[in-house]
Design an enzyme around this catalytic site. Structure first.
Site, PDB file in Angstrom:
ATOM      1  N   LEU A  20       0.811  -1.217   0.000  1.00 36.19           N
ATOM      2  CA  LEU A  20       0.000   0.000   0.000  1.00 36.19           C
ATOM      3  C   LEU A  20       0.849   1.273   0.000  1.00 36.19           C
ATOM      4  CD1 LEU A  20      -2.627   1.666   0.555  1.00 36.19           C
ATOM      5  CD2 LEU A  20      -2.350   1.040   2.975  1.00 36.19           C
ATOM      6  N   GLY A  22       4.275   1.522  -0.233  1.00 36.58           N
ATOM      7  CA  GLY A  22       5.323   1.470  -1.242  1.00 36.58           C
ATOM      8  C   GLY A  22       4.834   1.924  -2.606  1.00 36.58           C
ATOM      9  N   TYR A 145       2.233  -7.988  17.168  1.00 38.42           N
ATOM     10  CA  TYR A 145       2.622  -6.965  16.187  1.00 38.42           C
ATOM     11  C   TYR A 145       3.110  -5.707  16.890  1.00 38.42           C
ATOM     12  CZ  TYR A 145       2.075  -3.569  12.367  1.00 38.42           C
ATOM     13  OH  TYR A 145       2.279  -2.581  11.437  1.00 38.42           O
ATOM     14  N   THR A 173      -1.188   6.958  11.374  1.00 39.10           N
ATOM     15  CA  THR A 173      -2.470   6.433  11.839  1.00 39.10           C
ATOM     16  C   THR A 173      -2.974   5.469  10.756  1.00 39.10           C
ATOM     17  OG1 THR A 173      -3.379   8.524  11.018  1.00 39.10           O
ATOM     18  CG2 THR A 173      -3.089   8.320  13.389  1.00 39.10           C
ATOM     19  N   VAL A 175      -3.789   3.809   7.638  1.00 36.99           N
ATOM     20  CA  VAL A 175      -3.494   4.143   6.243  1.00 36.99           C
ATOM     21  C   VAL A 175      -4.471   3.408   5.320  1.00 36.99           C
ATOM     22  CG1 VAL A 175      -1.663   4.335   4.521  1.00 36.99           C
ATOM     23  CG2 VAL A 175      -1.058   4.122   6.941  1.00 36.99           C
ATOM     24  N   HIS A 188      -7.521  -4.562   6.820  1.00 27.49           N
ATOM     25  CA  HIS A 188      -7.914  -3.515   7.758  1.00 27.49           C
ATOM     26  C   HIS A 188      -9.342  -3.061   7.481  1.00 27.49           C
ATOM     27  CE1 HIS A 188      -3.451  -3.136   8.351  1.00 27.49           C
ATOM     28  NE2 HIS A 188      -3.889  -3.090   9.603  1.00 27.49           N
ATOM     29  N   LYS A 196     -16.562  -5.223   0.826  1.00 30.81           N
ATOM     30  CA  LYS A 196     -17.911  -5.657   1.197  1.00 30.81           C
ATOM     31  C   LYS A 196     -18.980  -4.847   0.459  1.00 30.81           C
ATOM     32  CE  LYS A 196     -17.611  -7.473   5.928  1.00 30.81           C
ATOM     33  NZ  LYS A 196     -18.063  -7.194   7.313  1.00 30.81           N
ATOM     34  N   ARG A 217     -11.349   6.469  14.570  1.00 29.54           N
ATOM     35  CA  ARG A 217     -10.014   6.348  13.998  1.00 29.54           C
ATOM     36  C   ARG A 217      -9.648   7.606  13.213  1.00 29.54           C
ATOM     37  NH1 ARG A 217     -10.131   2.801  17.083  1.00 29.54           N
ATOM     38  NH2 ARG A 217      -9.794   0.544  16.771  1.00 29.54           N
ATOM     39  N   ASP A 279     -15.101  -5.010  18.634  1.00 28.95           N
ATOM     40  CA  ASP A 279     -14.805  -3.653  18.165  1.00 28.95           C
ATOM     41  C   ASP A 279     -13.308  -3.348  18.124  1.00 28.95           C
ATOM     42  OD1 ASP A 279     -17.174  -2.382  17.449  1.00 28.95           O
ATOM     43  OD2 ASP A 279     -17.654  -1.810  19.508  1.00 28.95           O
TER      44      ASP A 279
END
Length: 323
Positions: A20, A22, A145, A173, A175, A188, A196, A217, A279
């Site tokens: 993403l 790169g 992670y 934050t 991306v 993510h 979806k 977010r 959540d």
């Protein structure tokens, strides 16, 4: 030509170069933000297994970079993290140690690594800032992670104190953008919702969001992040990391993000929330005050415009998008 003009050429190796961020850096460089004295080399897992020390060292010997943007990582969304915390820890620890040590051993002048706001303590005060990374355990859902990424900050300090290396890190934050991983199970939240919505529109079914939609977010468009990466590589000289983010006032709920996707996709069906699904962290509001001090005039792409561009890219490239 560049050497004759008195410019010392830079060879910039980008690990995770087909992901993403790169791809976004590659686009920004190609669109005119690259410089004459810069040669850009984008590599992926097909070029070397960065969990393998010998392969990593061979990659550095082959390309002889003077600078590195280190993006390569095992990444995934909330539910993949919950299932594979140990794998996230082990793979990322190996990747990061191999990249940083190969950079040190081959005389790389500067490394900019990529962290994440999920590394911050779960129990904290808001907004979070760069001084708070190690103040307590991260959220239990992605501790593997998170701790692996925190160790980059530790290593950067170690390489600087012991060897004088200019290794630093940025903390974006959430991306999103073209070339993201749009996998519904493991991606993510934003790319998963885009996928979806695309499928729900095709089948005429409802769009179901996992969770309550209430968590909040800060999202950063990959193209904006790419432009900031170039600035960090060229101008930012601290070893201490820097948060790259829109302001606190740009924070949106997952519901609002879903509604932006619905609008961008022109989805006319029902929007549902499956509250049986977790959540994750309710919020991780980050301060971009440090970035603002350095770059007060930086213009971020408006959220809905960035969502629209990402949805258009996904719809156009559906056959070949990662999903």
């Amino acid at each position: 030509m560049t050497e004759a003009a008195g410019l010392v050429p830079k060879r910039i190796l980008v690990t995770g170069g087909t992901g993403l961020v790169g791809r976004a850096i590659e686009k920004v460089v190609a669109d005119g933000e690259g410089r004459q004295d810069e040669e850009w080399i984008f590599v992926s897992s097909r070029d070397a297994d960065l969990t393998n020390a010998a392969e990593t060292r061979a990659l550095f010997e082959q390309h002889k970079p003077t600078h590195v943007i280190h993006l390569a990582a095992m990444v995934g969304g909330l539910f993949k993290n919950i299932r594979y915390n140990l794998d996230f820890w082990r793979r990322n620890i190996h990747i990061n140690d191999n990249v940083l040590h190969s950079a040190y051993e081959t005389g790389v002048q500067k490394v900019v690594s990529c962290l994440s706001t999920c590394i911050f303590p779960d129990n904290t005060t808001y907004p979070i800032d760069e001084t708070m990374i190690h103040n307590g355990p991260p959220h239990s859902s992605n501790f593997g992670y998170s701790y692996a990424k925190r160790m980059i900050d530790i290593q950067n300090r170690g390489y600087f104190e012991q060897h004088g290396c200019r290794f630093t890190a940025v903390i974006p934050t959430n991306v999103f953008g073209p070339h993201d991983n749009f996998n519904i199970e493991d991606g993510h939240v934003l790319p998963g919702l885009i996928h979806k919505a695309y499928l729900a529109k095709q089948t005429g079914s409802a769009l179901t969001v996992w969770g309550t939609g209430k968590p909040r977010r800060q999202f950063i468009y990959s193209v904006d992040l790419a432009r900031l990466f170039l600035w960090v590589l060229r101008e930012y000289n601290e070893v201490e990391p820097i948060i790259l983010s829109v302001g606190e006032e740009e924070e949106v709920s997952i519901r609002e993000a879903a509604e932006a996707i619905v609008e961008a996709m022109d989805f006319r069906g029902e929007l549902l929330f499956d509250t049986t699904k977790a959540d994750g962290q309710f919020k991780k509001t980050a301060s971009n005050a440090k970035l603002q001090r350095y770059l007060p005039g930086f213009q971020f792409t408006p959220f809905r415009q960035a969502v629209k561009e990402t949805c258009t890219w996904f719809s156009t490239n559906y056959a070949n998008a990662r999903k």
